[in-house]
Design an enzyme around this catalytic site. Structure first.
Site, PDB file in Angstrom:
ATOM      1  N   HIS A 155       0.834  -1.218   0.000  1.00  0.00           N
ATOM      2  CA  HIS A 155       0.000   0.000   0.000  1.00  0.00           C
ATOM      3  C   HIS A 155       0.866   1.265   0.000  1.00  0.00           C
ATOM      4  O   HIS A 155       0.432   2.316   0.471  1.00  0.00           O
ATOM      5  CB  HIS A 155      -0.952   0.032   1.211  1.00  0.00           C
ATOM      6  CG  HIS A 155      -1.770  -1.198   1.365  1.00  0.00           C
ATOM      7  ND1 HIS A 155      -2.933  -1.422   0.671  1.00  0.00           N
ATOM      8  CD2 HIS A 155      -1.583  -2.299   2.142  1.00  0.00           C
ATOM      9  CE1 HIS A 155      -3.448  -2.591   1.020  1.00  0.00           C
ATOM     10  NE2 HIS A 155      -2.641  -3.153   1.900  1.00  0.00           N
ATOM     11  N   SER A 276      15.914  20.569 -17.300  1.00  0.00           N
ATOM     12  CA  SER A 276      14.800  21.492 -17.501  1.00  0.00           C
ATOM     13  C   SER A 276      15.281  22.714 -18.271  1.00  0.00           C
ATOM     14  O   SER A 276      16.419  23.160 -18.099  1.00  0.00           O
ATOM     15  CB  SER A 276      14.232  21.931 -16.145  1.00  0.00           C
ATOM     16  OG  SER A 276      13.406  23.065 -16.283  1.00  0.00           O
ATOM     17  N   GLU A 289       9.698   7.851 -17.267  1.00  0.00           N
ATOM     18  CA  GLU A 289       8.404   8.485 -17.520  1.00  0.00           C
ATOM     19  C   GLU A 289       7.884   8.139 -18.913  1.00  0.00           C
ATOM     20  O   GLU A 289       6.679   7.905 -19.101  1.00  0.00           O
ATOM     21  CB  GLU A 289       8.525  10.001 -17.354  1.00  0.00           C
ATOM     22  CG  GLU A 289       8.746  10.425 -15.914  1.00  0.00           C
ATOM     23  CD  GLU A 289       8.984  11.923 -15.761  1.00  0.00           C
ATOM     24  OE1 GLU A 289       9.017  12.386 -14.614  1.00  0.00           O
ATOM     25  OE2 GLU A 289       9.146  12.624 -16.788  1.00  0.00           O
TER      26      GLU A 289
END
Length: 460
Positions: A155, A276, A289
């Site tokens: 969890h 970035s 990703e």
């Protein structure tokens, strides 16, 4: 050039030509189409269906095309309807009228089914190789981290201490199953469809077993209607690719989390990260990703073909032309994802100290404390209650279980003795779990050995 047209008085509309054409997608199967054609013409010669001289000329011409396409001396023309029409046209241009005999006893329907199966037979093996490369990277990382303690989660909450090797080997099991799925799929794929014709075979005395032997198929298909309308094997392969991507995506999700400043369990190599355009401090896990994102794309390819096939009557229908675009997109996406992901795993840095420190928090040794009480004769359910109260006490005090004094422990049970501190140490919590499949060094070494055996003994 089209392989049809005698029945028509007017030329096909240009937009319809473009809409109908599949060559931009299926031209990658030129090799399979030519090899299938060579096997077919050999059979026609052996069965005395065509003159021996014509068959010899056709076979030599096909070999010439294959060599020159592969050497970029012949460019595949995208103005053709499909790769089949291009090959037949190029052959006829090279050897003359004999080239027009090539299509004797076959249809594009069984021809494309053959090409697809040949393509998937080759790519199944290449896909297994890519998975084995990832398993090698997992084996290397696991072997170096047998004693690297980290928190295990359920969890997404800290549960029990494990090792990083145990974690890596969990993913190894997933990818081992992927290989076994491909192997199982290959048994159903390995049936040769050529000779089925458009839907009802042919009156020529074809020897389908001859073609199957030439192309290394283990058997021939038994029903011509099914042979040309079957795309189960493509759907099954897309299902396998989807499961592989799901496994990569699950792992990518954890890698993304582990790279965060909050976790800091690992650091990705600069080679497998990006920055970035505005924030100079950023180091983004873009590979993970993208794998996570491309998984949805592969799922979409599977759903595309399932949807295409759901309402198609027997036998071949033009809808089925959509199979290749979905198949090749999913195959290319999965292969590139596997290759890139493997490089990322090989080069990532493990922050062992951070992992072990994290395992000390979250009361990951609480179950072991309960087991300690069970060994003293207290029923487990009662032990569970006692340890739950201890955890609540520690939370209120802001301490770990191992920080409690013996006096504090005795407030909850007089059974506790000094040996309890050794019993609930993280090293003991891990290495006492010697059950096969567990995180102890004993169990993990067995898992590593089994993985090594699979990698070393696998024959492609």
């Amino acid at each position: 050039m089209k392989l049809w047209g005698g029945r028509f008085n007017e030329n096909t509309n240009k937009d319809v030509n473009d809409f109908n054409s599949s060559i931009r997608v299926d031209k990658r199967m030129y090799k399979e189409d030519i090899l299938g054609s060579i096997a077919h013409i050999k059979m026609l010669k052996a069965q005395n269906i065509l003159p021996i001289d014509s068959c010899k000329k056709i076979e030599e011409g096909l070999l010439y095309l294959l060599e020159n396409i592969e050497n970029n001396n012949i460019q595949i023309d995208d103005d053709f309807e499909d790769i089949h029409s291009f090959v037949e046209y190029a052959l006829t241009e090279h050897i003359g009228e004999a080239g027009k005999m090539l299509h004797t006893g076959r249809s594009r329907n069984d021809q494309v089914a053959l090409d697809l199966k040949l393509c998937l037979k080759d790519n199944s093996k290449l896909l297994i190789k890519d998975i084995l490369d990832l398993l090698k990277a997992i084996h290397e990382k696991a072997s170096k981290n047998i004693d690297t303690i980290m928190p295990g989660y359920t969890h997404m909450q800290k549960a029990q201490p494990i090792t990083l090797a145990h974690y890596f080997l969990a993913y190894a099991e997933m990818f081992k199953r992927d290989i076994s799925r491909i192997e199982d799929f290959f048994k159903r794929l390995d049936e040769m469809p050529l000779g089925s014709g458009a839907l009802a075979t042919t009156t020529y005395p074809l020897d389908r077993e001859f073609v199957a032997r030439e192309l290394n198929f283990s058997k021939i298909t038994l029903n011509s209607l099914d042979s040309v309308s079957d795309r189960d094997y493509v759907i099954e392969f897309l299902s396998i690719l989807s499961i592989i991507m799901m496994h990569l995506s699950r792992w990518s999700e954890e890698i993304i989390i582990w790279c965060t400043n909050e976790f800091n369990f690992i650091e990705l190599s600069d080679e497998y990260s990006t920055g970035s355009s505005i924030m100079p401090q950023k180091k983004n896990p873009d590979v993970a990703e993208l794998v996570r994102g491309k998984t949805g794309r592969v799922y979409g390819d599977l759903v595309t073909l399932l949807t295409v096939m759901k309402g198609i009557p027997l036998a071949y229908n033009k809808d089925m032309q959509e199979d290749k675009e979905a198949l090749f997109d999913a195959l290319d996406t999965t292969k590139l994802s596997l290759i890139t992901f493997t490089g990322m795993i090989k080069t990532l840095k493990v922050n062992k100290d951070v992992m072990e420190k994290s395992a000390h928090g979250g009361f990951t040794n609480a179950t072991d404390l309960a087991d300690y009480l069970v060994k003293s004769g207290i029923p487990f359910r009662k032990c569970h209650e006692i340890v739950g109260e201890i955890v609540l006490y520690c939370i209120e005090k802001g301490i770990c279980i191992s920080d409690m004094s013996m006096c504090e422990l005795h407030k909850f049970s007089k059974v506790f003795k000094e040996d309890v501190y050794n019993e609930i140490s993280l090293e003991n919590c891990v290495n006492q779990r010697k059950v096969i499949g567990g995180p102890s060094s004993y169990s993990v070494k067995i898992q590593i050995k089994e993985l090594e055996r699979l990698i070393n003994n696998y024959k492609l």
